[in-house]
Design an enzyme around this catalytic site. Structure first.
Site, short mmCIF file in Angstrom:
data_model
loop_
_atom_site.label_atom_id
_atom_site.label_comp_id
_atom_site.label_asym_id
_atom_site.label_seq_id
_atom_site.Cartn_x
_atom_site.Cartn_y
_atom_site.Cartn_z
N HIS A 281 62.14 -49.34 -158.27
CA HIS A 281 60.76 -48.92 -157.79
C HIS A 281 59.83 -49.33 -159.26
CE1 HIS A 281 57.31 -46.87 -156.10
NE2 HIS A 281 57.23 -46.22 -157.27
N ASP A 283 56.33 -49.39 -160.91
CA ASP A 283 54.84 -49.05 -160.79
C ASP A 283 54.10 -50.15 -161.28
OD1 ASP A 283 54.78 -46.07 -159.29
OD2 ASP A 283 55.98 -45.72 -161.09
N ASP A 393 56.81 -43.95 -152.67
CA ASP A 393 56.04 -43.16 -153.85
C ASP A 393 54.59 -42.96 -153.79
OD1 ASP A 393 55.93 -41.51 -156.26
OD2 ASP A 393 55.85 -43.34 -157.49
N HIS A 598 49.31 -47.13 -156.12
CA HIS A 598 49.25 -45.67 -156.07
C HIS A 598 49.47 -44.73 -157.54
CE1 HIS A 598 53.91 -46.75 -155.93
NE2 HIS A 598 53.93 -45.76 -156.65
ZN ZN Z 1 55.46 -45.04 -158.17
#
Ligand code: ZN
Length: 1043
Positions: A281, A283, A393, A598
């Site tokens: 994951h 970001d 997320d 996000h």
């Molecule tokens: Zn995230």
């Protein structure tokens, strides 16, 4: 006593063996000593002089040379390799934070290491990329348990023994460079160092045996004392210690044989199956800037590719088209390898969206564009249309997402964030999620409650134990790998999972893909439960408000792009030579979509990211202004007199700001047709606005529709809806009351506003400048005042009443320099209702105004888009806004959240001057019939001044017969020049028939999905009165119009 057993050999045959435990003492009933004995045998802290862990590495050898140079910028390999490298000693520091240190490494592998596995061991702070032959080859990060670059699996004489490598080290960690705590603002002066850089012989057989030990020990611990399987593992591992001499590799096979016997005792058919998928994951920006994310992707994905080369069954799921686009342009060589493994089905693009966006704040059209851009990218690059939305997320999920997903070719959804709920436990892991319009998507929350598992026994056991749909479904996802630049999975994780593919007492493990998982879940979906409506995250409710400038940038740029597309589409129909700005619009849309990531639009990012995001909004504004001007000049035929463009699908009758020939501002009341243009003709209102200062100092304003009394301190004593003979403000209270709260969360500063902040309510009472009348023209009445919030912060507000307008506007400027405070504005209204209504993407929904159950009170702060409404039968009040998202309605008090002041991860979040507008609209009847929805659009979408010919006749491009249906978007079709796409939705929550009337030369009309793919084999009938369409409540309909 002699036990006969079996040992598993590498050539897959079984032979009998006789264990060597013959003459020893019996094993005592001491679980603790047996277990700890085994743990110490593989400890990397204790007894490494004599235990197995101490034998992991054999000989080592120093590098031939190590040199470095540091640079404040992120530069290419070509540029870096030309620099002047100077000698570097281990332990020398480099930095500071966000710099890059490039190392040049020359090495010579000793000839005597033939037949050995040879690694470059590299332990340093920061995140590293190894470059070899001008290509990135391996990501290295201690935090991601990646400290080895494998030079050879089995050194041969003909292999190159002398090599030059480069190692690019980014001066930041997995989670940026927070000072003291992970989410603290970054320490700009952090120094970094390289602790180890050497060649070593890696003993693979030791590693394999260590993994056997680790897994058995973890089984003992994870299944506990109640289960006999734990004891079987305990005695197996104890006997393995007896059999194994760490210094004699020939003793390993007997110990391994015992382990494999245990691992190969199979389950029955009913055992749960976990679908193991590698994941990382990343970001897209958070505690580091966007630019560093590009390198995080490069480092992580090259690491995944190295694992795929050695493990043909390894599957890696990878989301966010934007990240693929970055890697394609920054690492073309790596991208070619990715394309190869995508074809092989090992590197799987997932999610179908441009970025993993926030699930609450982006507009409906933005969400559509997330998928349109994402799916288009995956389709063009890999011939893949993703069938699952992948959003592990995000801080809540809009009730309109199921319909948007289905419209974009997606019927499955994976997330897990609701496991973070602070109040209520979400009741399902696998369920059907029913959206606002009744659309259903199959949804899975991995029960392990993580998207960064490590392939450990506890991950598997947790996955089975936590599953809230036991008996209904027998399959779950296990997503494993370090995220955020940790490089995803490791070989060790794969080795762990491989050992327990089918081991009695543990869930089965299969290397899988989202497609396999969801087809299994769908096949056994008969018993699944359904969850209807939004997936509300009971945490991170501050993210609706934090970083107000980002929120404002998002709203304004969504509107600007909407208007550019409409103006350009109309210009195209008016002038065939007009060039629809396809490429530039895509570029601007992608910037907007990127900022909806996000951790960006929620405001949970560091200051550097905020700066980048605000710069991107500036790019959209300035680039967009040019595009809009180009289109408007075509629409106005480059005339010299003033006209107005209405980009909304209803006639508007409004006061606008104008400029006369000398550039002086003025006002005009204009009437502009639906999606059309008209000249500015100054018409006088039926009833002018009257502003009267009363004897007690209060100010009375009225326009024939509403009448308000404003107190000297700017609060509303009264707001009266004349036609309905109804007062909107509650007895003995005042509207427009600013309130300050202490806002100190438990940990996640920028993210959270906790329930207890409500106990610290303090009205803002200090008046600096009492209400005075600043204008009263007949078209517009304005009063203004200033309040002091504290010795640092002030509020100045203009209360504006326009002729012919049903709402009262509050143009607000706040100088905001607070710390851990929350500013809101309250309106106690004379309405009683158990629920309030909030606008969401392409629709609206209700939430409670009471606190009956924990599910109700957990919604003490909620999100909405342009409006919220509190109505009882036949009367209500709507609170509109032009760039805010945080609301709450408790009992009869409607509250809009304005500004927060968190200090982490951005120490300066929201400090400075803010301008925003909200409005209060009392109405008779329902909010639908009173056109609250239209009013909120009007507040947000400016009527745009156009230079046009003085003799222009007002015209309308589109109008819709039903007020329930909103024409949201007009744009050029993606794959067809000159064809238009028109998107409409039903906004009242009703089943209606509506006719789309257009003056454009439409030859054919087709229904299509949100990806603009035609539905069915027949075009829609175009009658003389227009195109008739039927809508279900909140249905989105997209038309392709061929001109
Ligand atoms: Zn995230």
């Amino acid at each position: 006593m002699v036990n006969r057993g079996q040992v598993y050999l590498h050539n897959d045959s079984w032979i009998d063996f006789i264990p060597v435990v013959m003459a020893q003492q019996p094993v005592l009933k001491n679980r603790r000593t047996l277990l700890e004995r085994a743990e110490k045998f593989i400890s990397d802290v204790y007894f490494t002089d004599c235990n197995l862990r101490g034998r992991l590495y054999g000989d080592s050898c120093l590098l031939e040379s190590l040199t470095s140079f540091s640079c404040s910028k992120r530069i290419s390999f070509q540029e870096a390799s030309k620099q002047n490298f100077t000698p570097h000693n281990l332990g020398d520091t480099f930095g500071p934070t966000w710099w890059t240190c490039w190392f040049k490494v020359t090495l010579k592998i000793p000839e005597s290491w033939r037949g050995k596995e040879v690694h470059l061991l590299w332990e340093c702070d920061g995140e590293a990329m190894v470059w070899r032959d001008e290509q990135p080859v391996q990501g290295l990060t201690k935090e991601g348990e990646k400290t080895s670059y494998i030079l050879s699996d089995f050194l041969k004489d003909e292999d190159p023994h002398s090599l030059t490598l480069y190692v690019e080290v980014a001066c930041n960690g997995l989670f940026g460079a927070g000072q003291g705590s992970m989410i603290a603002a970054p320490d700009p002066n952090r120094r970094f160092s390289l602790q180890k850089a050497e060649l070593v012989v890696f003993n693979r057989d030791v590693q394999e045996l260590l993994t056997d030990f680790e897994m058995l020990i973890d089984i003992v611990k994870a299944v506990g004392k109640e289960d006999q399987r734990g004891y079987q593992a305990l005695f197996t591992v104890n006997e393995m210690v007896n059999l194994c001499n760490p210094f004699d590799h020939s003793s390993f096979s007997k110990a391994r044989g015992l382990a494999h016997k245990f691992f190969n005792q199979r389950n029955g058919e009913s055992q749960h199956t976990t679908h193991a998928m590698g994941h990382c994951h990343i970001d897209t920006a958070w505690l580091w800037p966007y630019e560093e994310t590009i390198r995080k992707c490069g480092r992580s994905w090259v690491t995944a590719i190295r694992l795929m080369e050695k493990n043909p069954d390894f599957i890696f799921t990878c989301s966010q088209a934007q990240q693929f686009q970055w890697v394609k342009s920054w690492y073309p060589g790596l991208y070619t390898q990715i394309q190869h493994y995508v074809k092989k089905g090992q590197f799987i693009p997932v999610g179908g969206s441009w970025v993993e966006m926030d699930g609450n704040l982006p507009s409906g059209e933005s969400m559509v564009r997330q998928f349109l851009e994402g799916q288009d990218f995956f389709n063009r690059e890999f011939e893949i249309i993703c069938k699952e939305f992948w959003l592990p997320d995000t801080f809540g999920y809009s009730a309109q997402l199921p319909q948007i997903m289905l419209g974009c070719g997606i019927s499955n959804f994976l997330t897990q964030k609701l496991s973070w709920n602070l109040v209520n436990t979400f009741p399902h892991n696998t369920f059907l999620w029913e959206g606002l319009d009744g659309s259903e998507v199959l949804t899975h929350f991995p029960p392990g409650e993580s998207y960064e598992m490590k392939g450990k026994i506890e991950d598997l056991v947790k996955t089975v134990k936590n599953n809230k749909d036991k008996g209904r479904t027998n399959h779950s996802a296990v997503l494993f790998g370090f995220g955020d630049g940790g490089g995803g999975p490791t070989q060790l994780m794969l080795d762990r999972l491989r050992r327990v593919q089918d081991t009695d007492g543990l869930p089965k493990v299969q290397a899988s893909s989202p497609e396999k998982l969801f087809s299994q879940l769908r096949a056994e979906s008969a018993l699944l439960c359904t969850w209807t409506g939004e997936l509300f995250l009971e945490l991170h409710q501050g993210t609706y408000t934090t970083q107000a400038q980002i929120k404002k940038g998002n709203r304004q740029c969504e509107i600007l792009l909407h208007d550019i597309e409409i103006a350009s589409s109309l210009a195209l129909c008016q002038d065939k030579t007009f060039q629809y700005p396809v490429e530039k619009l895509r570029e601007l849309w992608r910037l907007l979509l990127l900022n909806q990531f996000h951790d960006v639009i929620p405001g949970s990012c560091i200051e550097m990211v905020v700066e980048d995001a605000l710069n991107y909004y500036e790019e959209i504004r300035s680039g967009g202004a040019v595009l809009l001007q180009n289109a408007l000049s075509v629409l106005g035929s480059k005339g010299k007199s003033a006209g107005v463009l209405n980009s909304l699908p209803w006639e508007r009758h409004e006061v606008i700001q104008t400029q006369d020939g000398a550039g002086l501002p003025g006002l005009a009341l204009v009437r502009v047709p639906s999606l059309g243009l008209s000249p500015v003709k100054d018409t006088q209102p039926m009833t002018p606005v009257l502003v009267t200062v009363q004897a007690d100092g209060t100010v009375l304003m009225e326009n024939g529709i509403i009448q308000t009394v404003i107190n000297k301190n700017g609060t509303l004593a009264s707001l009266y809806l004349i036609g309905a003979n109804r007062e909107a403000i509650s007895d003995c209270s005042h509207g427009n009351q600013f309130i300050m709260f202490d806002d100190i969360p438990l940990y996640w500063d920028a993210w959270d506003t906790m329930d207890y902040h409500l106990q610290t309510r303090k009205p803002v009472l200090e008046v600096v400048q009492p209400v005075c009348v600043s204008s009263s023209s007949g078209l517009r009445g304005v009063v203004s005042f200033t309040l002091r919030i504290s010795d640092k912060s002030t509020i100045t507000q203009e209360i504006v009443m326009d002729a012919a307008c049903q709402y009262l506007k509050f143009n607000t400027e706040v100088n905001w320099f607070e710390s851990h405070k929350f500013l809101k504005v309250e309106f106690p209204v004379r309405v009683r209702s158990a629920s309030a209504t909030y606008e969401i993407q392409f629709g609206h929904l209700q939430r409670p105004t009471h606190r009956n159950t924990s599910w109700d009170w957990a919604k003490y702060e909620v999100w909405g888009h342009k409006w919220a409404d509190l109505s009882e039968h036949n009367f209500g009040v709507a609170l509109l806004n032009d760039c805010k998202y945080g609301y709450s309605v408790y009992k009869n008090t409607m509250t809009l959240s304005l500004l927060r002041a968190p200090k982490a991860p951005d120490a300066n979040a929201d400090m400075g001057t803010h301008q925003f507008t909200y409005a209060l609209m009392p109405h008779a009847g329902s909010f639908q019939d009173a056109a609250v929805i239209q009013s909120a659009y009007n507040l947000n979408f400016p009527l745009r001044l156009v230079r046009c010919n003085p003799d222009i006749i007002p015209w309308s491009a589109f109008s819709i017969s039903s007020p329930a249906v909103i024409l949201e978007t007009v744009k050029q079709a993606e794959d067809r020049k000159g064809a238009l796409v028109v998107r409409l939705y039903e906004s009242h929550g009703s089943s209606v028939s509506a006719t789309v009337c257009t003056t454009l030369p439409v030859k054919e009309a087709w229904l299509c999905d949100l990806l603009e793919r035609r539905d069915g084999g027949q075009p829609v009938r175009i009658a003389s009165e227009g195109i008739s369409l039927n809508f279900k409540p909140f249905q989105i309909v997209t038309l392709l119009l061929i001109m």
